[in-house]
Design an enzyme around this catalytic site. Structure first.
Site, mmCIF file in Angstrom:
data_model
loop_
_atom_site.group_PDB
_atom_site.id
_atom_site.type_symbol
_atom_site.label_atom_id
_atom_site.label_comp_id
_atom_site.label_asym_id
_atom_site.label_seq_id
_atom_site.Cartn_x
_atom_site.Cartn_y
_atom_site.Cartn_z
ATOM 1 N N GLU A 131 -9.732 -1.966 5.175
ATOM 2 C CA GLU A 131 -10.370 -1.684 6.451
ATOM 3 C C GLU A 131 -11.634 -2.541 6.601
ATOM 4 O OE1 GLU A 131 -8.577 -0.126 8.386
ATOM 5 O OE2 GLU A 131 -8.151 1.955 7.892
ATOM 6 N N ASP A 191 0.816 -1.220 0.000
ATOM 7 C CA ASP A 191 0.000 0.000 0.000
ATOM 8 C C ASP A 191 0.846 1.265 0.000
ATOM 9 O OD1 ASP A 191 0.891 -0.547 2.596
ATOM 10 O OD2 ASP A 191 -1.089 -1.077 3.330
ATOM 11 N N HIS A 246 -7.458 -5.027 10.016
ATOM 12 C CA HIS A 246 -7.137 -4.800 8.603
ATOM 13 C C HIS A 246 -5.864 -5.538 8.189
ATOM 14 C CE1 HIS A 246 -4.747 -0.769 9.359
ATOM 15 N NE2 HIS A 246 -3.923 -1.792 9.397
ATOM 16 N N ASN A 284 -7.634 -3.147 14.180
ATOM 17 C CA ASN A 284 -9.041 -3.301 13.774
ATOM 18 C C ASN A 284 -9.240 -4.478 12.817
ATOM 19 O OD1 ASN A 284 -7.930 -2.416 11.379
ATOM 20 N ND2 ASN A 284 -9.217 -0.589 11.170
HETATM 21 C C1 F6R Z 1 1.432 -1.766 6.181
HETATM 22 C C2 F6R Z 1 0.079 -2.262 6.254
HETATM 23 C C3 F6R Z 1 -0.687 -2.390 7.541
HETATM 24 C C4 F6R Z 1 0.159 -2.729 8.766
HETATM 25 C C5 F6R Z 1 -0.707 -2.787 10.011
HETATM 26 C C6 F6R Z 1 0.102 -3.021 11.275
HETATM 27 O O1 F6R Z 1 1.919 -1.791 4.859
HETATM 28 O O2 F6R Z 1 -0.421 -2.571 5.248
HETATM 29 O O3 F6R Z 1 -1.689 -3.359 7.373
HETATM 30 O O4 F6R Z 1 0.807 -3.949 8.574
HETATM 31 O O5 F6R Z 1 -1.422 -1.584 10.157
HETATM 32 O O6 F6R Z 1 0.922 -1.925 11.501
HETATM 33 P P1 F6R Z 1 1.949 -1.887 12.720
HETATM 34 O O7 F6R Z 1 2.975 -2.898 12.441
HETATM 35 O O8 F6R Z 1 2.528 -0.479 12.683
HETATM 36 O O9 F6R Z 1 1.162 -2.165 13.950
#
Ligand code: F6R
Length: 259
Positions: free
Chosen positions: A143, A67, A138, A136
């Site tokens: 989301e 992303d 995702h 959450n």
């Molecule tokens: C990042 C992404 C997100 C993160 C997720 C966890 O490219 O796509 O799905 O992997 O938000 O983020 P952290 O590791 O910061 O808790």
């Protein structure tokens, strides 16, 4: 879904870095799907160390990141392009052009998303997809309520995701509202998925992903449909799992070997 519960976050990170290194050793031209976020920083540090010891090479590999924020150019310090250069690409032998992320500053984010999806399928889809887990539920920036069949597209970020990622921006008001993300359908086409989550803040999402109903309310639960997913957790992230004893029996201390 294989559930590996490690005693410490460090051991969970070692496990995930080992799975990626092992894939590169067996298949040097692997197509990797990469993630950003706080959880992945230690994984990339382990891979850089393995590269410096001569244990892995990225010279023939290709990668697609999950992303990127819409409206954020690659040289912006909070862009995922910037993150990936700082955390991995600048320190290993991945050739320029072999590592791709969506362009956040593309004139048409929708056209960029469609072109990115096509580039992934033209590459034969992702061989090994690395994922983190949002509190959450995702994966990528899919989301809750994302279609479980979704492809790469523009998604509106939830307030909770924007708040969680505000630390990467000088001013929380700068966190973009939109991102280009691989879809859940895109991720499910990957040959293998490895998801890493640690800490108590991920415990509810981990339970919904592994044991909850298959539901767009927890996008990560879509991984229940995937044939080869390994979920790597520490004790805290695994603390709300109902079938904890079973996972520990099959894979004591997160060991991926038959008993
Ligand atoms: C990042 C992404 C997100 C993160 C997720 C966890 O490219 O796509 O799905 O992997 O938000 O983020 P952290 O590791 O910061 O808790």
């Amino acid at each position: 879904m294989k559930v590996l519960i490690h005693n410490t976050p460090d051991s969970a990170v070692d496990c995930v870095a080992g799975l990626i290194a092992g894939r590169l050793q067996r298949q040097p031209d692997a197509v990797l799907g990469l993630a950003t976020g706080g959880t992945m920083e230690a994984v990339y540090a382990r891979l850089i160390a393995a590269y410096r010891r001569g244990e892995v090479s990225f010279a023939q590999a290709r990668s697609f990141n999950l992303d990127e924020y819409v409206g954020v150019p690659p040289d912006h310090p909070a862009s995922y392009w910037h993150y990936m250069r700082a955390q991995l690409f600048d320190h290993v032998d991945m050739p320029a052009g072999a590592a791709l992320l969506p362009r956040g500053d593309a004139p048409s984010p929708e056209a960029e998303a469609a072109a990115y999806e096509k580039a992934i399928s033209d590459a034969g889809d992702i061989g090994l997809q690395l994922l983190g887990l949002g509190a959450n539920g995702h994966i990528g920036f899919n989301e809750p309520t994302s279609s479980l069949a979704s492809l790469t597209r523009v998604k509106t970020l939830t307030r909770s995701t924007r708040a969680a990622n505000a630390r990467f921006f000088d001013d929380p008001a700068q966190v973009p509202r939109l991102a280009i993300t691989m879809g859940i359908g895109t991720i499910l086409r990957a040959g293998e998925v490895v998801l890493l989550a640690h800490g108590e803040g991920k415990a509810d999402a981990a339970r919904a992903m592994i044991e909850g109903p298959l539901s767009a309310a927890c996008p990560a639960s879509a991984l229940q449909l995937h044939r080869k997913t390994t979920v790597v957790l520490d004790q805290a992230a695994a603390s709300k799992l109902a079938l904890r004893d079973y996972y520990d029996e099959v894979h004591p201390a997160g060991r991926d070997a038959p008993i």
